[in-house]
Motif scaffolding. Sequence first.
Motif, PDB file in Angstrom:
ATOM      1  N   ALA A   6      -2.437  14.105   1.969  1.00 36.70           N
ATOM      2  CA  ALA A   6      -2.521  14.886   0.722  1.00 36.70           C
ATOM      3  C   ALA A   6      -3.862  15.612   0.647  1.00 36.70           C
ATOM      4  O   ALA A   6      -3.974  16.669   0.018  1.00 36.70           O
TER       5      ALA A   6
ATOM      6  N   ASP B 109     -10.375  10.342  -3.399  1.00 36.91           N
ATOM      7  CA  ASP B 109      -8.995   9.874  -3.477  1.00 36.91           C
ATOM      8  C   ASP B 109      -9.066   8.365  -3.728  1.00 36.91           C
ATOM      9  O   ASP B 109      -9.349   7.578  -2.819  1.00 36.91           O
TER      10      ASP B 109
ATOM     11  N   MET C 163     -12.292   9.517   0.475  1.00 39.02           N
ATOM     12  CA  MET C 163     -11.528   8.511  -0.264  1.00 39.02           C
ATOM     13  C   MET C 163     -12.368   7.287  -0.588  1.00 39.02           C
ATOM     14  O   MET C 163     -13.352   6.998   0.095  1.00 39.02           O
TER      15      MET C 163
ATOM     16  N   ASN D 216      -6.077   3.870   3.065  1.00 43.71           N
ATOM     17  CA  ASN D 216      -4.763   3.265   2.844  1.00 43.71           C
ATOM     18  C   ASN D 216      -4.195   2.580   4.077  1.00 43.71           C
ATOM     19  O   ASN D 216      -3.367   1.683   3.970  1.00 43.71           O
TER      20      ASN D 216
ATOM     21  N   HIS E  66       2.505   4.116  -9.012  1.00 39.87           N
ATOM     22  CA  HIS E  66       3.378   3.222  -8.219  1.00 39.87           C
ATOM     23  C   HIS E  66       2.612   2.339  -7.237  1.00 39.87           C
ATOM     24  O   HIS E  66       3.194   1.464  -6.598  1.00 39.87           O
TER      25      HIS E  66
ATOM     26  N   ALA F 273       0.849  -1.198   0.000  1.00 39.99           N
ATOM     27  CA  ALA F 273       0.000   0.000   0.000  1.00 39.99           C
ATOM     28  C   ALA F 273       0.885   1.250   0.000  1.00 39.99           C
ATOM     29  O   ALA F 273       0.439   2.342  -0.353  1.00 39.99           O
TER      30      ALA F 273
ATOM     31  N   SER G   8      -2.310   6.912  -8.870  1.00 38.51           N
ATOM     32  CA  SER G   8      -0.865   6.963  -8.697  1.00 38.51           C
ATOM     33  C   SER G   8      -0.293   5.641  -9.193  1.00 38.51           C
ATOM     34  O   SER G   8      -0.610   4.576  -8.653  1.00 38.51           O
TER      35      SER G   8
ATOM     36  N   GLN H  36      -5.796   4.067  -3.718  1.00 38.89           N
ATOM     37  CA  GLN H  36      -5.635   2.653  -3.314  1.00 38.89           C
ATOM     38  C   GLN H  36      -6.544   1.701  -4.076  1.00 38.89           C
ATOM     39  O   GLN H  36      -6.436   0.474  -3.903  1.00 38.89           O
TER      40      GLN H  36
ATOM     41  N   THR I 210      -0.514  12.744  -4.852  1.00 33.44           N
ATOM     42  CA  THR I 210      -0.510  13.961  -4.043  1.00 33.44           C
ATOM     43  C   THR I 210      -0.826  15.185  -4.900  1.00 33.44           C
ATOM     44  O   THR I 210      -1.666  16.019  -4.531  1.00 33.44           O
TER      45      THR I 210
ATOM     46  N   GLY J 114       1.599  12.314  -9.689  1.00 30.30           N
ATOM     47  CA  GLY J 114       1.168  11.237  -8.797  1.00 30.30           C
ATOM     48  C   GLY J 114      -0.090  11.614  -8.036  1.00 30.30           C
ATOM     49  O   GLY J 114      -0.789  12.580  -8.388  1.00 30.30           O
TER      50      GLY J 114
ATOM     51  N   HIS K 123      -6.032  10.661   3.641  1.00 25.87           N
ATOM     52  CA  HIS K 123      -4.574  10.791   3.482  1.00 25.87           C
ATOM     53  C   HIS K 123      -4.178  12.252   3.713  1.00 25.87           C
ATOM     54  O   HIS K 123      -4.983  13.166   3.466  1.00 25.87           O
TER      55      HIS K 123
ATOM     56  N   ASP L  23      -4.541  15.057  -5.957  1.00 25.57           N
ATOM     57  CA  ASP L  23      -5.435  15.424  -4.850  1.00 25.57           C
ATOM     58  C   ASP L  23      -5.393  16.935  -4.598  1.00 25.57           C
ATOM     59  O   ASP L  23      -6.434  17.587  -4.467  1.00 25.57           O
TER      60      ASP L  23
END
Length: 378
Positions: free
Chosen positions: A99, A175, A146, A150, A200, A8, A198, A178, A71, A69, A97, A74
């Motif tokens: 962010a 958001d 969200m 996360n 990654h 995560a 995001s 996740q 952040t 990404g 989060h 958001d």
Amino acid sequence: MRVYFDNAATTPIDPEVLREMYKVMENQYGNPSSIHSHGREARALIEKSRKTIANLLHTSPSELFFTSGGTEADNTAIRCGIIDNGIKHAISSRVEHHAVIHTLEAMQKAGIIKLSFVDVDRKGNVDYNHLEELLKSNERSFVSLMHANNELGTINDIERIGELCEKYNSIFHSDTVQTMGHYQHDLSKLKVHFMVCSAHKLHGPKGIGFLHVNHRVKIKPFIYGGAQERNMRGGTENVHGIVGLAKALEIAYANMEEHHKHIQGLKTYMIDQLRENVQGIDFNGEVHPDKSLYTVLNVSFPCNEMADMLLFNLDIAGISASGGSACSSGTDIGSHVLNAIGGDSSRPSVRFSFSKYSTKNEVDYTVAKLKELCLVSA
Ligand code: PLP
């Protein structure tokens, strides 16, 4: 043995994604804004990637803007969504989060908005009745909630939140960092104005993501500079990152059912093994498969060591996980999420998060280590 149970936080890059990116870095090095053939090749890759993502999410490429990404996406959704639409009231929750929370708090501090937090229960679920009350008693709100938490894994019903926002003429940002690439999102049906991704978090590269802006909401340019991203975000595009993101999402969608089944199987197995082998454990957030991310399991342990020591000892054993205790002293330590749901500050909590690469052997090794550590510290 080395175990990576912190997916995560970030995921290992898929080798297929890496190969695609490498090809781009080696061959398509032109600046996408240049009008010569090298530039045009790079531009074509960006637009092809945008189209791939738009098709997967059932939206139009014109509603997608690449960002650095989650952040940035958001921050942009919140700042532009509020300021460019003259909104004076925002609703969010204390388990979002940073962010999201820090952006909204900064705007409140600057006198741009009044900020209300919707109640969440002890598992991190939004109180939908309270949300409706807040929407009803304020003129037009900006709602930022969200899709899935996360730290806890608890999933919010974003269809229901979208309906409520529509009923009260409000703007809805979710958001979805996740859940993108882990769950299907049909943006032609969801009543959401802003969604984020995001790369990654889904076996793509770091430093790239996107913001989805529904055509029903208008925002002004968010980074001034060149004419990139249809004049909205200046700056030479991260071409190999964009290609990697699209590839990662493509792979995720093509194998979603299989990955879901595999990872949920491991999570359920770990829950059973922990219950059987480690006395006095508890789970933070929802664990029911319908209400919780299949990738995240947050466990609170009876060990009387500090959370940091438990994580440290796991690290020594080659196991990477994350987490922390609820704040016990009122100082700025611990997890703001566990604090918000009234987590027990005397017990260490660890978030284990899995991916398609996780294995049953790794779960067995981790549970055996946890059993050992909790016995030693009991
Ligand atoms: N939102 C959530 C829910 C996240 O889990 C994260 C990453 O941890 C972010 C936003 C930030 O994403 P990024 O690392 O791409 O800036």
